[in-house]
Write a protein that holds these residues in place. Structure first.
Motif, PDB file in Angstrom:
ATOM      1  N   LEU A 651      -7.754   0.172 -13.685  1.00 10.68           N
ATOM      2  CA  LEU A 651      -6.969  -0.607 -12.730  1.00 10.68           C
ATOM      3  C   LEU A 651      -7.724  -0.792 -11.421  1.00 10.68           C
ATOM      4  O   LEU A 651      -7.733  -1.889 -10.839  1.00 10.68           O
ATOM      5  CB  LEU A 651      -5.629   0.083 -12.463  1.00 10.68           C
ATOM      6  CG  LEU A 651      -4.638   0.180 -13.625  1.00 10.68           C
ATOM      7  CD1 LEU A 651      -3.325   0.764 -13.138  1.00 10.68           C
ATOM      8  CD2 LEU A 651      -4.392  -1.176 -14.269  1.00 10.68           C
ATOM      9  N   HIS A 652      -8.371   0.267 -10.949  1.00  9.08           N
ATOM     10  CA  HIS A 652      -9.110   0.183  -9.684  1.00  9.08           C
ATOM     11  C   HIS A 652     -10.239  -0.832  -9.780  1.00  9.08           C
ATOM     12  O   HIS A 652     -10.433  -1.651  -8.867  1.00  9.08           O
ATOM     13  CB  HIS A 652      -9.659   1.561  -9.331  1.00  9.08           C
ATOM     14  CG  HIS A 652     -10.515   1.573  -8.101  1.00  9.08           C
ATOM     15  ND1 HIS A 652      -9.996   1.463  -6.831  1.00  9.08           N
ATOM     16  CD2 HIS A 652     -11.864   1.657  -7.954  1.00  9.08           C
ATOM     17  CE1 HIS A 652     -10.982   1.490  -5.953  1.00  9.08           C
ATOM     18  NE2 HIS A 652     -12.121   1.607  -6.603  1.00  9.08           N
ATOM     19  N   ARG A 653     -10.985  -0.806 -10.865  1.00 11.31           N
ATOM     20  CA  ARG A 653     -12.108  -1.727 -11.017  1.00 11.31           C
ATOM     21  C   ARG A 653     -11.644  -3.169 -11.167  1.00 11.31           C
ATOM     22  O   ARG A 653     -12.397  -4.104 -10.890  1.00 11.31           O
ATOM     23  CB  ARG A 653     -12.958  -1.333 -12.220  1.00 11.31           C
ATOM     24  CG  ARG A 653     -13.626   0.022 -12.088  1.00 11.31           C
ATOM     25  CD  ARG A 653     -14.523   0.320 -13.267  1.00 11.31           C
ATOM     26  NE  ARG A 653     -15.689  -0.551 -13.250  1.00 11.31           N
ATOM     27  CZ  ARG A 653     -16.172  -1.160 -14.317  1.00 11.31           C
ATOM     28  NH1 ARG A 653     -15.563  -1.035 -15.481  1.00 11.31           N
ATOM     29  NH2 ARG A 653     -17.245  -1.931 -14.227  1.00 11.31           N
ATOM     30  N   LEU A 654     -10.405  -3.360 -11.594  1.00 13.22           N
ATOM     31  CA  LEU A 654      -9.866  -4.700 -11.746  1.00 13.22           C
ATOM     32  C   LEU A 654      -9.071  -5.151 -10.524  1.00 13.22           C
ATOM     33  O   LEU A 654      -8.313  -6.117 -10.586  1.00 13.22           O
ATOM     34  CB  LEU A 654      -8.995  -4.772 -13.000  1.00 13.22           C
ATOM     35  CG  LEU A 654      -9.766  -4.617 -14.317  1.00 13.22           C
ATOM     36  CD1 LEU A 654      -8.819  -4.479 -15.491  1.00 13.22           C
ATOM     37  CD2 LEU A 654     -10.699  -5.787 -14.528  1.00 13.22           C
ATOM     38  N   GLY A 655      -9.243  -4.437  -9.415  1.00 15.49           N
ATOM     39  CA  GLY A 655      -8.668  -4.875  -8.154  1.00 15.49           C
ATOM     40  C   GLY A 655      -7.272  -4.376  -7.859  1.00 15.49           C
ATOM     41  O   GLY A 655      -6.662  -4.797  -6.868  1.00 15.49           O
ATOM     42  N   GLN A 656      -6.718  -3.471  -8.667  1.00 19.90           N
ATOM     43  CA  GLN A 656      -5.383  -2.933  -8.417  1.00 19.90           C
ATOM     44  C   GLN A 656      -5.479  -1.653  -7.583  1.00 19.90           C
ATOM     45  O   GLN A 656      -6.521  -1.014  -7.521  1.00 19.90           O
ATOM     46  CB  GLN A 656      -4.669  -2.659  -9.741  1.00 19.90           C
ATOM     47  CG  GLN A 656      -4.567  -3.865 -10.655  1.00 19.90           C
ATOM     48  CD  GLN A 656      -3.766  -4.999 -10.048  1.00 19.90           C
ATOM     49  OE1 GLN A 656      -2.869  -4.784  -9.226  1.00 19.90           O
ATOM     50  NE2 GLN A 656      -4.094  -6.229 -10.435  1.00 19.90           N
ATOM     51  N   HIS A 657      -4.372  -1.260  -6.967  1.00 20.51           N
ATOM     52  CA  HIS A 657      -4.379  -0.063  -6.130  1.00 20.51           C
ATOM     53  C   HIS A 657      -3.043   0.657  -6.247  1.00 20.51           C
ATOM     54  O   HIS A 657      -2.049   0.096  -6.722  1.00 20.51           O
ATOM     55  CB  HIS A 657      -4.655  -0.416  -4.664  1.00 20.51           C
ATOM     56  CG  HIS A 657      -3.544  -1.193  -4.013  1.00 20.51           C
ATOM     57  ND1 HIS A 657      -3.378  -2.548  -4.198  1.00 20.51           N
ATOM     58  CD2 HIS A 657      -2.530  -0.806  -3.195  1.00 20.51           C
ATOM     59  CE1 HIS A 657      -2.332  -2.977  -3.517  1.00 20.51           C
ATOM     60  NE2 HIS A 657      -1.793  -1.944  -2.902  1.00 20.51           N
ATOM     61  N   GLY A 658      -3.040   1.908  -5.806  1.00 17.78           N
ATOM     62  CA  GLY A 658      -1.837   2.715  -5.832  1.00 17.78           C
ATOM     63  C   GLY A 658      -1.342   3.029  -4.434  1.00 17.78           C
ATOM     64  O   GLY A 658      -2.060   2.875  -3.446  1.00 17.78           O
ATOM     65  N   VAL A 659      -0.079   3.488  -4.343  1.00 21.14           N
ATOM     66  CA  VAL A 659       0.520   3.856  -3.063  1.00 21.14           C
ATOM     67  C   VAL A 659       0.987   5.305  -3.151  1.00 21.14           C
ATOM     68  O   VAL A 659       1.580   5.722  -4.149  1.00 21.14           O
ATOM     69  CB  VAL A 659       1.681   2.903  -2.704  1.00 21.14           C
ATOM     70  CG1 VAL A 659       2.764   2.910  -3.772  1.00 21.14           C
ATOM     71  CG2 VAL A 659       2.268   3.271  -1.344  1.00 21.14           C
ATOM     72  N   HIS A 660       0.692   6.075  -2.105  1.00 24.85           N
ATOM     73  CA  HIS A 660       1.046   7.494  -2.080  1.00 24.85           C
ATOM     74  C   HIS A 660       2.471   7.665  -1.580  1.00 24.85           C
ATOM     75  O   HIS A 660       2.878   7.046  -0.591  1.00 24.85           O
ATOM     76  CB  HIS A 660       0.071   8.252  -1.173  1.00 24.85           C
ATOM     77  CG  HIS A 660       0.359   9.710  -1.088  1.00 24.85           C
ATOM     78  ND1 HIS A 660       0.360  10.407   0.098  1.00 24.85           N
ATOM     79  CD2 HIS A 660       0.665  10.622  -2.052  1.00 24.85           C
ATOM     80  CE1 HIS A 660       0.637  11.667  -0.128  1.00 24.85           C
ATOM     81  NE2 HIS A 660       0.818  11.824  -1.433  1.00 24.85           N
ATOM     82  N   VAL A 661       3.242   8.519  -2.267  1.00 26.34           N
ATOM     83  CA  VAL A 661       4.615   8.847  -1.869  1.00 26.34           C
ATOM     84  C   VAL A 661       4.625  10.318  -1.464  1.00 26.34           C
ATOM     85  O   VAL A 661       4.737  11.203  -2.315  1.00 26.34           O
ATOM     86  CB  VAL A 661       5.603   8.592  -3.032  1.00 26.34           C
ATOM     87  CG1 VAL A 661       7.023   8.882  -2.585  1.00 26.34           C
ATOM     88  CG2 VAL A 661       5.477   7.166  -3.544  1.00 26.34           C
TER      89      VAL A 661
END
Length: 739
Positions: A651-661
């Motif tokens: 996902l990261h290499r394809l331009g996606q990102h995560g959000v920290h909770v």
């Protein structure tokens, strides 16, 4: 007022730029009427007149600069790291290139194949005339020319040295481009199909690399069949330049001389070093006489017109053609020599006639139409006689044809082929219909939904007893287990006790447990929307089965030895609702086997480390949008331990990102598969990071973790685990004692 729907995007590779006006320009012009075209341009090529015209007319949405093909290392890095992010950003329905043989083209197509859904990968013929000549013969002729050129730079070298050096250099380049550099940057070599310096085709297998080839006649089809064994993928179309009057007008290229001139484009190259003594001068005089007779005959047919004589840039040092030019300039009135660096296409746009032997540009001129085009089969040029296969070209085969030039007719057009914009929607529809089949390295939801149940499957749950019109849940929680009798009840209670329970579906996938786990499942069957128990192919396979059953907009995986805080899923879903993040993650409470615990905080700055190691993206806390699995595939079944790292890195290499909770967390018990097999899990992580383009950092990180764990286990044995744990906690970043 409603906004117009966004148009689908096509990623178009403009390389090679010197042939851009031959075909690529017209493809972009046509495609730009229905699609948003994103154009890949070698750095420095943004000012090309054709590209400027496409941007000015709105036929190209944007250009993206990439390294020059001469910068091999930079181009490999760009293909391995930047291209996947670009593809994820523009989400093309098709990727179009004029070649599939070279390493960059393969890398771009391979990156495109990793998208979900994967775009249609198209190769079009760039329009060069020599494509119908057997490719291996072309390579041998090109190689001989290069060897002779190298020999001229080594005048004192013994015979054969230039050939040996050329072959050694070619072999080194071949292995660098297909094995060494791809392995260093991605961990996987490229499958070669063509060995240029050896002059041979290595493989004709293109399935899985190219989805469609576009060409313009039977000669082109036969040429492609020498390079691919996928005959069904070859499609004939009308060349986009055939109806390109508006596109040519948009170019606004200044004429290279007087309008209506005869543009002469000789392409003959002579191995003059092989001619004894002054034989090359005799040959030059013979060629000059033939050209003079041909140009006089064309003038007699069309009227007195100026002649624009332009040599190919690669022929400017040929003494034969230099003498031919001098003789013609002295003999023919109105004869103007055009610098070889000038593009032939801008001369053709204003030409009254075009003449050549097998010049690549005369095929372009014939497809463009609007002026007579002559091919002179007078000079023993390889493939010259075959130019008659191209419609719109008048063939001149000898002195007799020159005498009756006024009576010669161009080759008539063959059967009408579909236009580009007639064929492409059908290809896209067929490709999308077949997109349910697994492609690339990752299985798909559709693949699992098509699978027949295992004969030993047991299944149940409350979903089948609920109304069919019940709205889809917001969240799907999946628990996988095998022989988890001791911990499963606590996991179930934590899922049922969280704040979002009313909007959650709960799915359990069991790997045919033998320890009483199924007794718990049957006793608590009403707590599951769906459960199943059957043999599986490992953890990834169980994950994927659960995801294929899930209906929620968000998917969380909580294993049978983990628990979740009551408010975590509510907060994670709220964070995803408020952002464009692909997934949310939180903090983790880790319970040791001896009953003590510590808290490991999630890392909001995970992007700094994910390329080399799994950062603190704690999988028990990860909540993913279901669309991510639909677009980018499920977990790889060949991985035993680090499948979650590979998925998040993908996902990261394809331009996606995560959000920290922050604040809420999951509780994880040590002693799972990855903890028991630490070295194997770390090694698998290293392989994943290496394949993703960071082998050096991956090896360094792996070495550090192996040394650290070996040292700790040795100290545990020598001084005891409690004292070691206290010392370790002093330097362990991101940890604090659990209150």
């Amino acid at each position: 007022m409603t906004e117009p729907a966004a148009r689908p995007t096509i990623l178009f590779n403009a390389h090679p730029l010197h042939l851009f006006l031959a075909s690529a320009y017209f493809y972009c012009w046509e495609l730009g009427s229905r699609f948003d075209v994103v154009l890949l341009v070698p750095r420095g090529g943004e000012d090309h007149p054709g590209i400027r015209a496409l941007l000015d007319q709105g036929r190209v949405r944007e250009t993206v600069a990439m390294p020059s093909p001469r910068q091999s290392w930079a181009l490999h890095r760009w293909a391995a790291r930047t291209a996947p992010r670009l593809l994820a950003r523009v989400r093309p329905v098709a990727v179009v290139q004029s070649n599939f043989q070279y390493h960059f083209n393969k890398s771009l197509f391979r990156a495109a194949g990793a998208l979900r859904p994967a775009p249609l990968r198209i190769v079009y013929l760039s329009g060069v005339a020599q494509r119908h000549v057997p490719v291996e013969r072309v390579l041998r002729e090109v190689n001989e020319s290069h060897i002779i050129s190298l020999g001229r730079r080594l005048p004192l070298a013994p015979p054969g040295l230039a050939r040996a050096l050329y072959r050694v250099r070619g072999a080194v380049r071949y292995h660098l481009d297909h094995a060494v550099l791809p392995l260093l940057l991605t961990g996987r070599p490229l499958a070669p199909t063509l060995h240029e310096t050896a002059g041979r085709i290595v493989s004709r297998t293109t399935a899985g690399l190219v989805d469609a080839f576009l060409c313009y006649g039977e000669a082109d089809r036969q040429a492609l069949l020498e390079e691919t064994d996928d005959a069904a993928a070859i499609h004939l179309i009308e060349h986009p330049a055939t109806a390109a009057g508006q596109a040519v007008c948009a170019l606004a290229i200044p004429a290279g001389g007087e309008a209506g001139a005869i543009v002469a484009l000789p392409s003959r190259s002579y191995d003059y070093e092989r001619l004894d003594g002054d034989a090359w001068a005799t040959e030059a005089d013979r060629v000059a006489d033939l050209w003079a007779a041909a140009l006089d005959a064309i003038r007699a047919r069309l009227g007195a017109r100026p002649i624009l004589w332009k040599l190919h840039p690669g022929r400017s040092g040929d003494p034969v053609m230099a003498r031919v030019t001098q003789v013609l300039a002295a003999a023919l009135p109105g004869f103007t020599v055009i610098p070889p660096a000038r593009a032939a296409e801008d001369l053709i746009c204003a030409a009254g006639a075009v003449v050549g032997d097998t010049s690549t540009a005369i095929v372009w001129a014939a497809r463009l139409g609007g002026r007579p085009v002559f091919s002179l089969d007078l000079f023993d040029v390889p493939g010259g006689a075959e130019m008659e296969r191209y419609p719109g070209i008048t063939m001149v085969r000898g002195a007799a044809d020159l005498a009756r030039l006024a009576d010669l007719e161009p080759t008539p057009p063959g059967a009408r082929q579909p236009a580009l914009l007639e064929l492409l929607p059908r290809l896209l529809q067929q490709h999308q219909a077949g997109a349910t089949a697994p492609s690339g390295d990752w299985p798909t939801i559709a693949e699992y939904q098509r699978c027949s149940p295992h004969p030993a499957r047991l299944a149940g749950g409350s979903r089948t007893r609920r109304r069919a019109d019940r709205p889809a849940p917001r969240l799907s929680v999946i628990t996988i287990c095998r022989n988890a009798h001791a911990t499963l009840d606590a996991t179930i209670d934590s899922v049922l006790g969280q704040d979002l329970a009313a909007e959650t579906e709960y799915i359990l996938v069991d790997g045919q447990s033998q320890d009483g786990t199924l007794d718990i499942v049957r006793r608590r069957e009403g707590d599951f929307d769906q459960w199943l128990s059957e043999p599986d192919a490992g953890i990834s396979d169980a994950f994927n089965k659960g995801i294929a059953l899930a209906r929620g907009a968000y998917v969380a995986i909580l294993n049978a030895d983990d628990r979740i805080d009551p408010d975590y899923y509510r907060r994670a879903v709220a964070a995803l609702d408020a952002s464009d993040a692909a997934y949310a993650f939180g903090d983790l409470r880790v319970e040791r086997v001896d009953g003590t615990s510590f808290i490991q905080l999630g890392d909001p700055d995970y992007a700094r480390h994910i390329h080399r190691v799994m950062p603190r993206l704690h999988h028990p806390t990860v909540v993913v949008r279901r669309t991510m699995y639909e677009r980018y595939g499920l977990f790889r079944r060949d991985l035993r331990f680090a499948m979650d790292y590979e998925f998040l890195l993908r996902l990261h290499r394809l331009g996606q990102h995560g959000v920290h909770v922050p604040g809420s967390m999951a509780t994880h018990r040590q002693g799972g598969v990855s903890h028991r097999h630490y070295l194997a899990a770390t090694t698998e992580m290293r392989r994943i990071a290496s394949a993703a383009g960071a082998p050096g950092a991956a090896w360094a990180t792996w070495t550090y973790h192996v040394v650290k764990m070996s040292t700790r286990r040795l100290l545990d044995h020598l001084v005891g685990p409690r004292l070691v744990r206290r010392l370790w906690a002093l330097q362990k970043q991101g940890l604090k004692r659990d209150p």
